[in-house]
Design a protein around this motif. Sequence first.
Motif, mmCIF file in Angstrom:
data_model
loop_
_atom_site.group_PDB
_atom_site.id
_atom_site.type_symbol
_atom_site.label_atom_id
_atom_site.label_comp_id
_atom_site.label_asym_id
_atom_site.label_seq_id
_atom_site.Cartn_x
_atom_site.Cartn_y
_atom_site.Cartn_z
ATOM 1 N N ALA A 48 15.654 8.092 15.400
ATOM 2 C CA ALA A 48 14.934 8.551 16.597
ATOM 3 C C ALA A 48 14.230 9.873 16.340
ATOM 4 C CB ALA A 48 15.905 8.687 17.768
ATOM 5 N N ALA A 49 14.779 10.619 15.407
ATOM 6 C CA ALA A 49 14.200 11.938 15.136
ATOM 7 C C ALA A 49 13.119 11.906 14.055
ATOM 8 C CB ALA A 49 15.318 12.897 14.710
ATOM 9 N N MET A 50 12.980 10.771 13.401
ATOM 10 C CA MET A 50 12.003 10.702 12.303
ATOM 11 C C MET A 50 10.582 10.664 12.856
ATOM 12 S SD MET A 50 13.839 8.057 9.657
ATOM 13 C CE MET A 50 12.511 8.017 8.462
ATOM 14 N N PRO A 51 9.662 11.274 12.134
ATOM 15 C CA PRO A 51 8.280 11.265 12.614
ATOM 16 C C PRO A 51 7.702 9.850 12.576
ATOM 17 C CG PRO A 51 8.405 12.205 10.406
ATOM 18 C CD PRO A 51 9.814 12.001 10.863
ATOM 19 N N VAL A 52 6.856 9.562 13.539
ATOM 20 C CA VAL A 52 6.207 8.249 13.588
ATOM 21 C C VAL A 52 5.161 8.184 12.478
ATOM 22 C CG1 VAL A 52 4.761 6.746 14.992
ATOM 23 C CG2 VAL A 52 6.660 8.009 16.047
ATOM 24 N N GLN A 53 5.177 7.076 11.743
ATOM 25 C CA GLN A 53 4.252 6.905 10.624
ATOM 26 C C GLN A 53 2.947 6.286 11.109
ATOM 27 O OE1 GLN A 53 5.372 6.906 6.916
ATOM 28 N NE2 GLN A 53 6.754 8.379 7.878
ATOM 29 N N GLU A 54 1.890 6.765 10.525
ATOM 30 C CA GLU A 54 0.593 6.120 10.732
ATOM 31 C C GLU A 54 0.595 4.772 10.006
ATOM 32 O OE1 GLU A 54 -2.782 7.305 11.987
ATOM 33 O OE2 GLU A 54 -1.230 8.216 13.257
ATOM 34 N N GLU A 55 -0.121 3.824 10.543
ATOM 35 C CA GLU A 55 -0.290 2.567 9.817
ATOM 36 C C GLU A 55 -1.135 2.851 8.573
ATOM 37 O OE1 GLU A 55 -2.136 -1.350 11.464
ATOM 38 O OE2 GLU A 55 -0.308 -0.904 12.586
ATOM 39 N N GLU A 56 -0.871 2.117 7.510
ATOM 40 C CA GLU A 56 -1.619 2.284 6.269
ATOM 41 C C GLU A 56 -3.115 2.115 6.551
ATOM 42 O OE1 GLU A 56 -1.048 -0.795 3.431
ATOM 43 O OE2 GLU A 56 -0.960 0.582 1.750
ATOM 44 N N LYS A 57 -3.903 3.124 6.185
ATOM 45 C CA LYS A 57 -5.344 3.067 6.465
ATOM 46 C C LYS A 57 -6.111 2.800 5.190
ATOM 47 C CE LYS A 57 -6.024 4.296 10.933
ATOM 48 N NZ LYS A 57 -4.842 3.497 11.342
ATOM 49 N N LEU A 58 -6.241 1.544 4.856
ATOM 50 C CA LEU A 58 -7.003 1.166 3.677
ATOM 51 C C LEU A 58 -8.180 0.329 4.135
ATOM 52 C CD1 LEU A 58 -4.539 -0.050 0.890
ATOM 53 C CD2 LEU A 58 -5.866 2.052 0.954
ATOM 54 N N THR A 59 -9.317 0.499 3.500
ATOM 55 C CA THR A 59 -10.443 -0.371 3.834
ATOM 56 C C THR A 59 -10.086 -1.800 3.438
ATOM 57 O OG1 THR A 59 -11.419 -0.145 1.644
ATOM 58 C CG2 THR A 59 -12.091 1.462 3.320
ATOM 59 N N GLU A 60 -10.825 -2.737 4.008
ATOM 60 C CA GLU A 60 -10.598 -4.140 3.681
ATOM 61 C C GLU A 60 -10.739 -4.361 2.171
ATOM 62 O OE1 GLU A 60 -12.423 -7.231 6.190
ATOM 63 O OE2 GLU A 60 -13.151 -8.148 4.332
ATOM 64 N N MET A 61 -11.754 -3.744 1.566
ATOM 65 C CA MET A 61 -11.975 -3.986 0.149
ATOM 66 C C MET A 61 -10.895 -3.338 -0.711
ATOM 67 S SD MET A 61 -13.540 -5.939 -1.744
ATOM 68 C CE MET A 61 -14.384 -6.683 -0.348
ATOM 69 N N ALA A 62 -10.375 -2.193 -0.273
ATOM 70 C CA ALA A 62 -9.277 -1.570 -1.013
ATOM 71 C C ALA A 62 -8.043 -2.478 -0.968
ATOM 72 C CB ALA A 62 -8.958 -0.208 -0.430
ATOM 73 N N GLN A 63 -7.804 -3.083 0.193
ATOM 74 C CA GLN A 63 -6.674 -4.015 0.319
ATOM 75 C C GLN A 63 -6.872 -5.241 -0.561
ATOM 76 O OE1 GLN A 63 -4.917 -5.187 4.075
ATOM 77 N NE2 GLN A 63 -6.131 -3.625 5.108
ATOM 78 N N ILE A 64 -8.084 -5.787 -0.516
ATOM 79 C CA ILE A 64 -8.364 -6.984 -1.310
ATOM 80 C C ILE A 64 -8.227 -6.676 -2.796
ATOM 81 C CG2 ILE A 64 -10.235 -8.539 -2.026
ATOM 82 C CD1 ILE A 64 -11.106 -8.673 0.900
ATOM 83 N N HIS A 65 -8.795 -5.547 -3.190
ATOM 84 C CA HIS A 65 -8.709 -5.163 -4.601
ATOM 85 C C HIS A 65 -7.255 -5.010 -5.032
ATOM 86 C CE1 HIS A 65 -8.412 -2.069 -7.815
ATOM 87 N NE2 HIS A 65 -9.231 -2.911 -8.387
ATOM 88 N N ARG A 66 -6.445 -4.388 -4.200
ATOM 89 C CA ARG A 66 -5.034 -4.199 -4.540
ATOM 90 C C ARG A 66 -4.317 -5.551 -4.681
ATOM 91 N NH1 ARG A 66 -1.456 -0.673 -0.438
ATOM 92 N NH2 ARG A 66 -1.794 -2.518 0.837
ATOM 93 N N ALA A 67 -4.606 -6.470 -3.745
ATOM 94 C CA ALA A 67 -3.968 -7.793 -3.800
ATOM 95 C C ALA A 67 -4.416 -8.561 -5.042
ATOM 96 C CB ALA A 67 -4.291 -8.582 -2.538
ATOM 97 N N LEU A 68 -5.709 -8.488 -5.351
ATOM 98 C CA LEU A 68 -6.217 -9.215 -6.520
ATOM 99 C C LEU A 68 -5.635 -8.649 -7.812
ATOM 100 C CD1 LEU A 68 -10.029 -9.642 -5.712
ATOM 101 C CD2 LEU A 68 -8.211 -11.346 -5.454
ATOM 102 N N LYS A 69 -5.601 -7.323 -7.886
ATOM 103 C CA LYS A 69 -5.099 -6.683 -9.103
ATOM 104 C C LYS A 69 -3.619 -7.032 -9.309
ATOM 105 C CE LYS A 69 -4.591 -2.171 -11.245
ATOM 106 N NZ LYS A 69 -4.776 -0.719 -11.083
ATOM 107 N N TYR A 70 -2.851 -6.944 -8.229
ATOM 108 C CA TYR A 70 -1.436 -7.285 -8.321
ATOM 109 C C TYR A 70 -1.275 -8.762 -8.677
ATOM 110 C CZ TYR A 70 3.505 -7.647 -7.119
ATOM 111 O OH TYR A 70 4.861 -7.856 -7.167
ATOM 112 N N GLY A 71 -2.027 -9.604 -7.996
ATOM 113 C CA GLY A 71 -1.896 -11.047 -8.189
ATOM 114 C C GLY A 71 -2.290 -11.479 -9.588
#
Lengths: 632, 632
Positions: free
Chosen positions: A285-308
């Motif tokens: 309850a005392a922990m700070p609220v985290q922002e959702e990961e803010k990555l552009t669509e292409m950064a997300q796609i690139h990360r998924a492709l590279k990992y995959g």
Amino acid sequence: MLKIAMAQMEVIPGRPDLNTGKILQMMEDARQEGTDLVIFPEMSVPGYLLGDTWEQSSFLADCESYGEDIIAATKDTELTIIFGNIAVDWKKKNNDGRVRKYNALFIAQGGKLVQPDSMPYPFVIKTLMPNYREFDDTRHFFSLQKLARELGTTPGKLLSPISLKLKGRDYQIGCLLCEDGWSDNYEITPLSELTNGEKVDFLVNISASPYTLGKNHRRNVVFGKQAEENQAPLFYVNAIGLQNNGKTIYTFDGASTAYNAAGQVVAMTPAYKEKLTLLDFDQLAAMPVQEEEKLTEMAQIHRALKYGVSHFLRNIRMEKVVIGISGGIDSAVAAALYTEILGPDKVLLVNMPSVYNSETTKGLSAQLANNLGCRYMVVPIQHSVDHTIKQLEGTPMTFLQEGTETSLKVSSFVAENIQARDRSARVLAGAAAAFGAGFTCNANKAETTVGYSTLYGDQSGFLAALADLWKHQVYALAYYLNEEVFHKEAIPQGIIDIVPSAELSSAQNVDEGKGDPIKYPYHDYLFRSFVERWQKAAPEDILTWYSEGRLEEELGCEKGLVDKYFPTPAEFIADLERWWNLFTGMAVAKRIQAPPILAVSRRAYGFDHREAQNGPYYTRKYRELKARLLSL
Amino acid sequence: MLKIAMAQMEVIPGRPDLNTGKILQMMEDARQEGTDLVIFPEMSVPGYLLGDTWEQSSFLADCESYGEDIIAATKDTELTIIFGNIAVDWKKKNNDGRVRKYNALFIAQGGKLVQPDSMPYPFVIKTLMPNYREFDDTRHFFSLQKLARELGTTPGKLLSPISLKLKGRDYQIGCLLCEDGWSDNYEITPLSELTNGEKVDFLVNISASPYTLGKNHRRNVVFGKQAEENQAPLFYVNAIGLQNNGKTIYTFDGASTAYNAAGQVVAMTPAYKEKLTLLDFDQLAAMPVQEEEKLTEMAQIHRALKYGVSHFLRNIRMEKVVIGISGGIDSAVAAALYTEILGPDKVLLVNMPSVYNSETTKGLSAQLANNLGCRYMVVPIQHSVDHTIKQLEGTPMTFLQEGTETSLKVSSFVAENIQARDRSARVLAGAAAAFGAGFTCNANKAETTVGYSTLYGDQSGFLAALADLWKHQVYALAYYLNEEVFHKEAIPQGIIDIVPSAELSSAQNVDEGKGDPIKYPYHDYLFRSFVERWQKAAPEDILTWYSEGRLEEELGCEKGLVDKYFPTPAEFIADLERWWNLFTGMAVAKRIQAPPILAVSRRAYGFDHREAQNGPYYTRKYRELKARLLSL
């Protein structure tokens, strides 16, 4: 002070031996950190996407035996664990007559399983079975709903909070498996059935949830609400790794998340990272609220492709690749992506010009290879193509029943495909075998949709890494690779600017601005509506939207394109039918023999989008509307 | 005198327009014969195996509208009909969030639907959803069981006999859909729930049931018992036709059957024939009992293959084929089968010798072509293969990052695959395109199991018609074709007698008796246990049986083979692991890109046998047993 760890592990499908080793190691790591409870993902022992390996009894027994090892490892420790495994009731049967299998959540403490109060087994059974997209749960696993029916009771009678003694205190915890938390369209809500309005201390959802663009945001909304409504923290623990169903390959991004009792994200394990995330339960309850990961669509796609791609290469033990580069955008992006992953010495780029290839694209290929620093060969195909045509036309074809002799004629269209197959099946396949590598398929999703490729030609390869990207996404990825990865113009601007063309005939002369028949700024979006919309669009829908003037809005493409490309309804309809005929006709035959596709979108070709080779069809309403529009 | 007709129609998947035309025509034919009740198959309007076409709302609405036409056609007639169609509740959702779909049975009379007493809809909903083998019912259709749960009731409350006025008399009839009659492994028995111990006048089961070797005998046992126990005649009406799920193609044999109240077969519509079978209901008890169809296994397989291949060619509008013939058995059987179906003028046989092909097999190829009277070409590949090797080895490969130059080396193994690809992707694909044809894949099931073929080489083709036959079945089919179809030695005995060999290197010299590494009399049966056993065998099972001396019995192969081939456990284990590694390794990658397979067995590759590219695995028990056997 209760310490809980989310164990975001890489689950290797079909390897209970390796997964168990990993679980035992992470348990030991957690123990050394003073953890009280470690939560592992769904199916963390066997893996999840295994095809019909679930029908091998010896595999099931093996997973059970590794599960026993894991349970035994909690003996003489203070550690409690939650993990997912297949559970087998050898005395009962599934509906297919095979042995009874449950997708199950186990809790182990002091060397023994913790018995959930109201379950007839010492484990929690998954209630909701996803059976859409790539999922096949109902094929293999017996749900809690079915079990309830068999026992003459209701799921609500079998689901309840589990009492768990941790650090000397009793906790009531609510345990769910993956889809159980996504109950919007089901007849029952496992979470409500489980709590029955009573208070729980915290919720656990163990998952094996493949990455899909945009899914994590939706999950935060759905799971945050569950935590908030129950005024209880929720621990979502997802696997990382790469799993496949043959035709389609999925990355699992993990992104395990802890929600506080107000439903806010207070901790997230980084995507695609194997990691124990330790949490102090009383401090949530005392922990700070985290922002959702803010990555552009292409950064997300690139990360998924590279990992995959990198994990797929590792899984099939392939260390080198051969890529045919044409001077066009798709092969250039593939070349840059594989070079980023493997390094330039493991990548052999091959340019294979015929008489139809321009100096422009030959030059761009060389420039790309230079920019990337890869291994490079130029293997002209004209001699071989000429020989093939000469041999086919010059060999007598005898009709033995009648004793007559004729010969074959090779048309220019047939000659186009001869070139494409010469490049892939002769040069690239041979070069790859000699180089100790595989060769890549560089098709994008628009081409894949309508089969704009040659079977055993440019459609071939060991993996189609870009085939879940529309053409405009391939361009965006080119910019991303140049700007964010290579920090230079690795992919020459000339390749980005040139008109897309197969260069298989003089009708596709790039220097004259001639190229593909696909008008990507429109067709990318038209094709997407055929496959990615949850309620799939078919010609009747398209023509209805067209006639009502809201097609571009429905498709999400640029305004004004439709009238620009198709001045009359007749032209619009001819174009629509041309591509629909291909999409549901020859392209299906081609996809049946296509390489595996790495999925990033909400609907990838292959096992995710099941199809039959039934040919094109137009509904009665479509035909009526078409007749009306053409008679205007 | 009540006249009932079983309408065994060819259902064309995805063509509600054509199927409705056929239904209306058969209704008219039946009316002219004075029929009172016509029964059509399950899903007779849309077809059954449609992949995710079920997700197109416009297709669903189209099927509904054709269904309305059919219902309307009963107006102003004395005809009552039963037919299968998709039923949509546009206000409700399936579990995947898409619109609610039922696999439904409709009864129409006087232009209106007959309302089943206890159903909330004017149609009967399928209760049991098959979800094994090629079936995906649960992916698309909402079952009666789920509906009952949603309505807070039980299936038994929704299922009841339907009162139907026929010829002025009230009949109580029990209506089931396909799997509803195969309830052995389900929690409920729809038939018992329906009758609830009450007497019905007759039972109806409408089906869309693909052909599988041996299934019809089992069906007579199961359905005969249902008729007998209820002392009521049962009419089983099945579709004919060809439907597919992309990777796997199924024939539907119909074999619609009427059982008398004692459970005996009194009428059977011939397999694969479109036909109205008229029955005089009051005379059923007096009709002579029919013998079950007595066809040898090979006669059945031949009939299924012939029907399947000819309909597949019709569906994809392919009128001619090209077949590469090597002088070996598989291509010879393919050549004979296609020649039987298309006639010799539509079949182009191509022999493609390299330096490794013997005069023996070249001669046998010519002899086969002569015997069949087909079109024939001899296209040598050596020049092209030599050119490819020279080009690959002679082209400089520059490592641009370092500016160093090397070149590729082509090993003899790499050269083998270059030959295979040269034949298929260069010659056959080119010849087929020029001939206006497709080229065939002649792989058998043993090769397909372990990937003993070259990708883009002999694995290629538009259809793998023989890939659900083990090698011994291919030989049996050769004899069958010679004896029962051609009534002469169409396939030369020399082809049957020669050692199976790929002839891709001097190590595979047929004149020296050298050939394939697969020992078919044993491996056919070993491989079959991996894929066709309902409880799939894996190395642990095989090694257990081996160690207990009962392997040959379990596999069903000839006694004495195992010791003959493998004098020691070490040799046995090496062989087992060699093939298991391939079966679950490279062969999976190859099958992902293989052509569609025509299914005849109880388990065909493709959509029927789902698999992931996860690599080989050996259970802990296997490893222990192996260690024990090797240490003896």
